[in-house]
Design a protein around this motif. Structure first.
Motif, PDB file in Angstrom:
ATOM      1  N   SER A   5       0.737  -1.262  -0.156  1.00  0.00           N
ATOM      2  CA  SER A   5       0.023  -0.268  -0.335  1.00  0.00           C
ATOM      3  C   SER A   5       0.802   1.885  -0.318  1.00  0.00           C
ATOM      4  O   SER A   5       0.165   1.970  -0.059  1.00  0.00           O
ATOM      5  CB  SER A   5      -1.398   0.424   1.322  1.00  0.00           C
ATOM      6  OG  SER A   5      -0.091   0.016   2.879  1.00  0.00           O
ATOM      7  N   PHE A   6       2.172   0.898   0.360  1.00  0.00           N
ATOM      8  CA  PHE A   6       2.704   2.069   0.721  1.00  0.00           C
ATOM      9  C   PHE A   6       3.367   2.902  -0.843  1.00  0.00           C
ATOM     10  O   PHE A   6       4.195   3.609  -0.988  1.00  0.00           O
ATOM     11  CB  PHE A   6       4.393   1.822   1.080  1.00  0.00           C
ATOM     12  CG  PHE A   6       3.649   1.472   3.073  1.00  0.00           C
ATOM     13  CD1 PHE A   6       2.522   2.446   3.097  1.00  0.00           C
ATOM     14  CD2 PHE A   6       4.576   1.215   3.552  1.00  0.00           C
ATOM     15  CE1 PHE A   6       2.040   2.013   4.727  1.00  0.00           C
ATOM     16  CE2 PHE A   6       4.524   1.743   4.687  1.00  0.00           C
ATOM     17  CZ  PHE A   6       2.681   1.914   5.886  1.00  0.00           C
ATOM     18  N   ILE A   7       3.011   2.109  -1.683  1.00  0.00           N
ATOM     19  CA  ILE A   7       4.152   1.891  -2.866  1.00  0.00           C
ATOM     20  C   ILE A   7       4.011   3.316  -4.130  1.00  0.00           C
ATOM     21  O   ILE A   7       4.583   4.003  -4.317  1.00  0.00           O
ATOM     22  CB  ILE A   7       4.070   0.633  -4.483  1.00  0.00           C
ATOM     23  CG1 ILE A   7       4.852   0.899  -4.606  1.00  0.00           C
ATOM     24  CG2 ILE A   7       2.610   0.966  -5.105  1.00  0.00           C
ATOM     25  CD1 ILE A   7       6.734   0.296  -5.008  1.00  0.00           C
ATOM     26  N   ASP A   8       2.843   4.052  -4.216  1.00  0.00           N
ATOM     27  CA  ASP A   8       2.606   5.099  -4.374  1.00  0.00           C
ATOM     28  C   ASP A   8       3.785   6.459  -3.772  1.00  0.00           C
ATOM     29  O   ASP A   8       3.721   7.855  -4.137  1.00  0.00           O
ATOM     30  CB  ASP A   8       0.856   5.542  -4.275  1.00  0.00           C
ATOM     31  CG  ASP A   8       0.353   4.824  -5.077  1.00  0.00           C
ATOM     32  OD1 ASP A   8       0.286   3.805  -5.471  1.00  0.00           O
ATOM     33  OD2 ASP A   8      -1.152   4.406  -4.857  1.00  0.00           O
ATOM     34  N   PHE A   9       3.959   6.237  -2.447  1.00  0.00           N
ATOM     35  CA  PHE A   9       5.109   7.152  -2.549  1.00  0.00           C
ATOM     36  C   PHE A   9       6.883   6.714  -1.844  1.00  0.00           C
ATOM     37  O   PHE A   9       7.292   7.436  -1.764  1.00  0.00           O
ATOM     38  CB  PHE A   9       4.938   7.372  -0.344  1.00  0.00           C
ATOM     39  CG  PHE A   9       3.137   8.154   0.004  1.00  0.00           C
ATOM     40  CD1 PHE A   9       3.412   9.264  -0.263  1.00  0.00           C
ATOM     41  CD2 PHE A   9       2.225   7.074   0.131  1.00  0.00           C
ATOM     42  CE1 PHE A   9       2.100  10.139  -0.752  1.00  0.00           C
ATOM     43  CE2 PHE A   9       1.001   7.875  -0.527  1.00  0.00           C
ATOM     44  CZ  PHE A   9       1.023   9.373   0.335  1.00  0.00           C
ATOM     45  N   LYS A  10       7.091   5.871  -2.996  1.00  0.00           N
ATOM     46  CA  LYS A  10       8.234   5.431  -3.245  1.00  0.00           C
ATOM     47  C   LYS A  10       9.320   6.845  -3.457  1.00  0.00           C
ATOM     48  O   LYS A  10      10.046   6.541  -3.349  1.00  0.00           O
ATOM     49  CB  LYS A  10       7.973   4.478  -4.359  1.00  0.00           C
ATOM     50  CG  LYS A  10       8.293   4.699  -5.140  1.00  0.00           C
ATOM     51  CD  LYS A  10       8.247   3.544  -6.831  1.00  0.00           C
ATOM     52  CE  LYS A  10       8.146   4.188  -8.075  1.00  0.00           C
ATOM     53  NZ  LYS A  10       5.841   4.598  -8.198  1.00  0.00           N
ATOM     54  N   GLU A  11       8.946   7.383  -4.329  1.00  0.00           N
ATOM     55  CA  GLU A  11       9.437   8.782  -4.268  1.00  0.00           C
ATOM     56  C   GLU A  11       9.862   9.588  -3.266  1.00  0.00           C
ATOM     57  O   GLU A  11      10.781   9.978  -3.313  1.00  0.00           O
ATOM     58  CB  GLU A  11       8.174   9.629  -5.712  1.00  0.00           C
ATOM     59  CG  GLU A  11       8.338   9.286  -6.281  1.00  0.00           C
ATOM     60  CD  GLU A  11       9.440   8.039  -7.006  1.00  0.00           C
ATOM     61  OE1 GLU A  11      10.481   8.897  -7.295  1.00  0.00           O
ATOM     62  OE2 GLU A  11       9.606   7.851  -7.909  1.00  0.00           O
ATOM     63  N   VAL A  12       9.737   9.470  -1.973  1.00  0.00           N
ATOM     64  CA  VAL A  12      10.155  10.422  -0.988  1.00  0.00           C
ATOM     65  C   VAL A  12      11.519   9.874  -0.843  1.00  0.00           C
ATOM     66  O   VAL A  12      11.707  10.959  -0.435  1.00  0.00           O
ATOM     67  CB  VAL A  12       9.538   9.100   0.253  1.00  0.00           C
ATOM     68  CG1 VAL A  12       8.207  10.356   0.546  1.00  0.00           C
ATOM     69  CG2 VAL A  12       9.607   8.313   0.697  1.00  0.00           C
ATOM     70  N   ILE A  13      12.023   8.574  -1.357  1.00  0.00           N
ATOM     71  CA  ILE A  13      13.776   8.371  -0.867  1.00  0.00           C
ATOM     72  C   ILE A  13      14.136   9.132  -1.728  1.00  0.00           C
ATOM     73  O   ILE A  13      15.685   9.541  -1.724  1.00  0.00           O
ATOM     74  CB  ILE A  13      14.094   7.235  -1.296  1.00  0.00           C
ATOM     75  CG1 ILE A  13      15.413   6.508  -0.818  1.00  0.00           C
ATOM     76  CG2 ILE A  13      13.836   6.933  -2.930  1.00  0.00           C
ATOM     77  CD1 ILE A  13      15.172   6.933   0.655  1.00  0.00           C
ATOM     78  N   ASN A  14      14.280   9.545  -3.078  1.00  0.00           N
ATOM     79  CA  ASN A  14      14.346  10.789  -3.932  1.00  0.00           C
ATOM     80  C   ASN A  14      14.503  12.503  -3.300  1.00  0.00           C
ATOM     81  O   ASN A  14      15.378  13.210  -3.722  1.00  0.00           O
ATOM     82  CB  ASN A  14      13.881  10.789  -5.354  1.00  0.00           C
ATOM     83  CG  ASN A  14      13.783   9.589  -5.946  1.00  0.00           C
ATOM     84  OD1 ASN A  14      14.854   8.494  -5.947  1.00  0.00           O
ATOM     85  ND2 ASN A  14      12.680   8.697  -6.701  1.00  0.00           N
ATOM     86  N   HIS A  15      14.264  12.299  -2.228  1.00  0.00           N
ATOM     87  CA  HIS A  15      14.163  13.434  -1.274  1.00  0.00           C
ATOM     88  C   HIS A  15      15.340  13.495  -0.079  1.00  0.00           C
ATOM     89  O   HIS A  15      15.548  12.878   0.362  1.00  0.00           O
ATOM     90  CB  HIS A  15      12.822  14.417  -0.661  1.00  0.00           C
ATOM     91  CG  HIS A  15      12.958  15.528  -0.129  1.00  0.00           C
ATOM     92  ND1 HIS A  15      13.505  16.045   1.287  1.00  0.00           N
ATOM     93  CD2 HIS A  15      12.254  16.656   0.202  1.00  0.00           C
ATOM     94  CE1 HIS A  15      13.727  16.907   1.926  1.00  0.00           C
ATOM     95  NE2 HIS A  15      12.733  17.712   0.495  1.00  0.00           N
ATOM     96  N   ASN A  16      16.501  14.394  -0.876  1.00  0.00           N
ATOM     97  CA  ASN A  16      17.615  14.181   0.492  1.00  0.00           C
ATOM     98  C   ASN A  16      17.248  14.184   1.457  1.00  0.00           C
ATOM     99  O   ASN A  16      18.024  13.658   2.419  1.00  0.00           O
ATOM    100  CB  ASN A  16      18.528  15.648  -0.471  1.00  0.00           C
ATOM    101  CG  ASN A  16      20.231  15.150   0.418  1.00  0.00           C
ATOM    102  OD1 ASN A  16      20.620  14.221   0.069  1.00  0.00           O
ATOM    103  ND2 ASN A  16      19.957  16.226   0.415  1.00  0.00           N
ATOM    104  N   LYS A  17      16.469  14.972   1.933  1.00  0.00           N
ATOM    105  CA  LYS A  17      16.706  15.119   3.644  1.00  0.00           C
ATOM    106  C   LYS A  17      15.942  14.040   4.189  1.00  0.00           C
ATOM    107  O   LYS A  17      16.675  13.111   5.136  1.00  0.00           O
ATOM    108  CB  LYS A  17      16.082  16.239   4.534  1.00  0.00           C
ATOM    109  CG  LYS A  17      16.809  17.620   4.099  1.00  0.00           C
ATOM    110  CD  LYS A  17      16.778  18.392   5.153  1.00  0.00           C
ATOM    111  CE  LYS A  17      16.669  19.709   4.807  1.00  0.00           C
ATOM    112  NZ  LYS A  17      17.685  19.612   6.435  1.00  0.00           N
ATOM    113  N   TYR A  18      15.231  14.058   3.297  1.00  0.00           N
ATOM    114  CA  TYR A  18      14.724  12.220   3.764  1.00  0.00           C
ATOM    115  C   TYR A  18      14.856  11.123   3.422  1.00  0.00           C
ATOM    116  O   TYR A  18      15.787  10.131   4.733  1.00  0.00           O
ATOM    117  CB  TYR A  18      13.415  11.932   3.808  1.00  0.00           C
ATOM    118  CG  TYR A  18      12.868  10.408   3.723  1.00  0.00           C
ATOM    119  CD1 TYR A  18      11.379  10.921   4.249  1.00  0.00           C
ATOM    120  CD2 TYR A  18      12.613   9.374   2.851  1.00  0.00           C
ATOM    121  CE1 TYR A  18      11.292   9.408   4.195  1.00  0.00           C
ATOM    122  CE2 TYR A  18      11.908   7.799   3.218  1.00  0.00           C
ATOM    123  CZ  TYR A  18      11.255   8.298   4.280  1.00  0.00           C
ATOM    124  OH  TYR A  18      10.324   7.069   4.614  1.00  0.00           O
TER     125      TYR A  18
END
Length: 344
Positions: free
Chosen positions: A230-243
């Protein structure tokens, strides 16, 4: 101050925000360009305030500031007969988090003395300028670096900061807010759509808000894979440097400590009793009886902002996907700000 003009100004502000959010850049006029520049400056000053997150916060406020909702909210209170100065020390963990306090003070017939968070210095002044313009200058406020000559204070900070604030303002009427977080309780029969909505409650604003879920309660036989899917839609968060820096750090710590955790390359889940989890980590526990969950929530009530769950669990909860959609009458720390402002 004229309350009717203030409310009308907020309604016009709502319409202004909606019009801006609905336009394409090529259709921008001079006012739109100023709004767009404020968004860009906010993100430059605080990289957590992405364009997407700022626009989500703006849409939430635009949807709240309608005639029906404003007058329904206001009808429960009486504006103060005497105008006082109310110091506001605003948080900056998510965009516009202090805006509710500001409008509450103004609509209570008081003057807010606003100490902005260093992380959120652009949007609130811009919206207040527009509100004042739309209400024919019937909105009064001041921005300050240090609170002096005030009658009451509303301050938000960490648990450590709160201790100093409580001491510093011990001789003043005050609301001092501390760290809070949110939890979700899964029954076991949630649909894929409900679990995707839960992902919004977890990942929106990168998990930095007090209404973001950091702790899950799941039935003993619930498959962790269902949650990760269910989390897959938010996989792009890892491309945010601080996250990503937080994710890499916490993962390294768990590996060094030989802790057991589940990982899908952008968020980790850890079986842990703690209510608060590090950024990029979701704590979870399995339960055999709902009474266990209810006892935990009751024991940690002062640290829990909201509970996300299906209504048939009979918890005081919000639906999946609704954690970041509080109403005008939803108050931080469950302290009625408007009631406080009525009697200062």
């Amino acid at each position: 101050m004229n309350i009717e003009k203030q409310v009308l100004g907020l309604i016009k502000l709502s319409q202004y925000i909606k019009a801006f959010l609905s336009k394409e850049i090529e259709d921008f006029n001079e006012n739109d360009s100023e709004f767009e520049m404020i968004l860009k400056k906010s993100e430059i000053e605080n990289p957590w305030f992405t364009q997407e997150n700022q626009k989500f916060a703006l849409k939430q406020w635009a949807d709240l500031l309608t005639e029906d909702q404003l007058w329904s909210w206001m009808s429960k209170y009486s504006p103060s007969k005497t105008t006082k100065k109310v110091g506001l020390i605003l948080a900056g963990n998510i965009p516009l988090v202090g805006f509710h306090d500001v409008i509450s003070v103004v609509l209570s017939n008081h003057i807010p003395l606003i100490k902005l968070s260093s992380k959120d210095k652009q949007m609130i002044p811009f919206l207040l300028k527009k509100w004042k313009e739309f209400s024919e200058s019937e909105v009064e406020y001041e921005f300050v670096e240090r609170l002096v000559d005030f009658d009451a204070v509303i301050a938000t900070g960490s648990n450590n900061t709160a201790r100093y604030l409580e001491f510093y303002f011990k001789n003043h009427l005050s609301i001092i807010r501390k760290n809070r977080t949110s939890v979700a309780v899964l029954k076991g029969d949630e649909t894929e759509e409900e679990l995707k909505l839960l992902a919004h409650d977890i990942f929106l604003y990168f998990g930095l808000g007090c209404r973001n879920v950091t702790r899950l309660f799941i039935p003993e036989d619930f498959l962790i894979d269902r949650i990760f899917e269910s989390f897959i839609d938010f996989k792009e968060v890892i491309n945010h440097n601080k996250y990503a820096n937080n994710y890499d750090y916490n993962r390294a710590v768990y590996l060094l400590n030989q802790d057991k955790f589940w990982d899908n390359n952008f968020v980790m889940m850890k079986e842990d009793e703690k209510l608060f989890s590090p950024l990029s980590v979701i704590n979870f526990t399995r339960y055999s009886s709902l009474d266990e969950v209810k006892n935990f929530i009751e024991e940690n009530e002062k640290d829990i902002q909201c509970v996300v769950a299906k209504k048939d669990l009979n918890l005081d909860s919000v639906n999946f996907g609704e954690a970041q959609n509080p109403g005008l009458d939803t108050y931080a720390d469950n302290v009625d700000t408007m009631k406080f402002l009525e009697v200062i």
